[in-house]
Design a protein around this motif. Structure first.
Motif, PDB file in Angstrom:
ATOM      1  N   VAL A 100       4.946   1.668   1.798  1.00 11.52           N
ATOM      2  CA  VAL A 100       3.718   1.048   2.268  1.00 11.52           C
ATOM      3  C   VAL A 100       2.636   2.059   2.623  1.00 11.52           C
ATOM      4  CG1 VAL A 100       4.438   0.883   4.702  1.00 11.52           C
ATOM      5  CG2 VAL A 100       2.816  -0.789   3.756  1.00 11.52           C
ATOM      6  N   ARG A 101       3.021   3.231   3.140  1.00  8.13           N
ATOM      7  CA  ARG A 101       2.012   4.184   3.608  1.00  8.13           C
ATOM      8  C   ARG A 101       1.126   4.705   2.485  1.00  8.13           C
ATOM      9  NH1 ARG A 101      -0.736   4.602   7.876  1.00  8.13           N
ATOM     10  NH2 ARG A 101      -2.369   4.578   6.312  1.00  8.13           N
ATOM     11  N   PRO A 102       1.687   5.268   1.392  1.00  8.76           N
ATOM     12  CA  PRO A 102       0.809   5.718   0.305  1.00  8.76           C
ATOM     13  C   PRO A 102       0.054   4.575  -0.362  1.00  8.76           C
ATOM     14  CG  PRO A 102       3.123   5.973  -0.287  1.00  8.76           C
ATOM     15  CD  PRO A 102       3.085   5.644   1.159  1.00  8.76           C
ATOM     16  N   LEU A 103       0.657   3.377  -0.398  1.00  9.82           N
ATOM     17  CA  LEU A 103      -0.046   2.227  -0.957  1.00  9.82           C
ATOM     18  C   LEU A 103      -1.305   1.930  -0.154  1.00  9.82           C
ATOM     19  CD1 LEU A 103      -0.512  -0.297  -2.644  1.00  9.82           C
ATOM     20  CD2 LEU A 103       1.264  -1.453  -1.299  1.00  9.82           C
ATOM     21  N   VAL A 104      -1.181   1.865   1.163  1.00 14.15           N
ATOM     22  CA  VAL A 104      -2.330   1.562   2.017  1.00 14.15           C
ATOM     23  C   VAL A 104      -3.365   2.679   1.953  1.00 14.15           C
ATOM     24  CG1 VAL A 104      -3.067   1.226   4.414  1.00 14.15           C
ATOM     25  CG2 VAL A 104      -1.067   0.013   3.538  1.00 14.15           C
TER      26      VAL A 104
END
Length: 260
Positions: A71-75
């Protein structure tokens, strides 16, 4: 050579339904799906509000692109794209399930960067607490077991469940998106805008009291709209949800709600 952010952003956003409208709604799809799940929204949204779907990589016209599994790199990447896309018009973000998770973290990230956050967040079928994220071992099961699990949620029509070719295209995105959900670790972050939520009374992934966990996340919680149905009630209740969300958005833009 790294592509300019603006060029990358073009792939993330579908065309606007009403480019001349003064207000925008960005729509985030749920796990395993794509922007096409919102195909019936534009005709239900008034012409003074533009709707625009976000398309994550690894599906539909972006099928050949690398999928996100965290989720972190996606966001982070999505926030880069939003920063390049925003043009000063007030906007709202609406997401269902994984889309609501991503929308929540996107609003937080944009605010932390000093970018203009949404004036309204709509979170459907997901909450910071009480959402039953599939455990990591669920993501490693054979395709037949994952299909049976998805069938139990009502997420895949029988026409697709019986189509081997369609399943082979969908399941990699489904697994990757479920990994995104499983990677999330809650930190009690506050949302920099009002929040309205939508849920169903027979959703196997959302605890009955889950939507109350939004209350301490925002200074302006606009309540939960409870519908009859399962996890994918959004498809049966599109008319009611769009009407309610547009009404709240117009109120925010007109200043009918107290400033956040």
């Amino acid at each position: 050579m790294t592509e300019p952010v603006a060029a990358v952003a073009d792939r993330w956003f579908q065309p606007e339904s009403a480019p001349d409208a003064g207000t925008r709604i960005f729509l985030l799809h749920y796990a395993g799906s794509g922007a096409s799940i919102y195909h019936d929204w534009p005709p239900l949204i008034p012409a003074d509000v533009s709707s625009q779907c976000v398309q994550l990589p690894g599906r539909q016209e972006r099928l050949g692109e690398e999928k996100f599994t965290d989720v972190r790199p996606l966001v982070d990447t999505l926030a880069d794209c939003f920063a390049a896309e925003l043009d000063g018009r007030p906007y709202a973000v609406f997401g269902h399930c994984m889309g609501a998770l991503v929308g929540y973290r996107l609003a937080v990230e944009l605010h932390e960067r000093g970018e203009r956050p949404p004036v309204l967040l709509g979170a459907s079928a997901w909450a910071p607490k009480g959402f039953r994220t599939p455990p990591p071992e669920q993501l490693q099961v054979p395709q037949s077991e994952l299909v049976d699990w998805a069938r139990g949620l009502g997420s895949l029509p029988e026409s697709i469940l019986d189509d081997t070719e369609a399943l082979s295209l969908m399941m990699p995105a489904m697994r990757a998106d479920l990994e995104v959900c499983a990677s999330y670790r809650d930190d009690d972050a506050e949302v920099p805008c009002p929040v309205v939520t939508y849920s169903a009374d027979r959703d196997p992934l959302v605890d009955p009291e889950a939507m109350a966990s939004w209350i301490p996340r925002t200074r302006s919680y606009l309540g939960n709209r409870l519908f009859r149905g399962g996890h994918f009630f959004i498809h049966e209740e599109t008319t009611s949800i769009t009407a309610d969300f547009v009404r709240l958005l117009r109120g925010r833009v007109a200043g009918a709600q107290p400033a956040f």
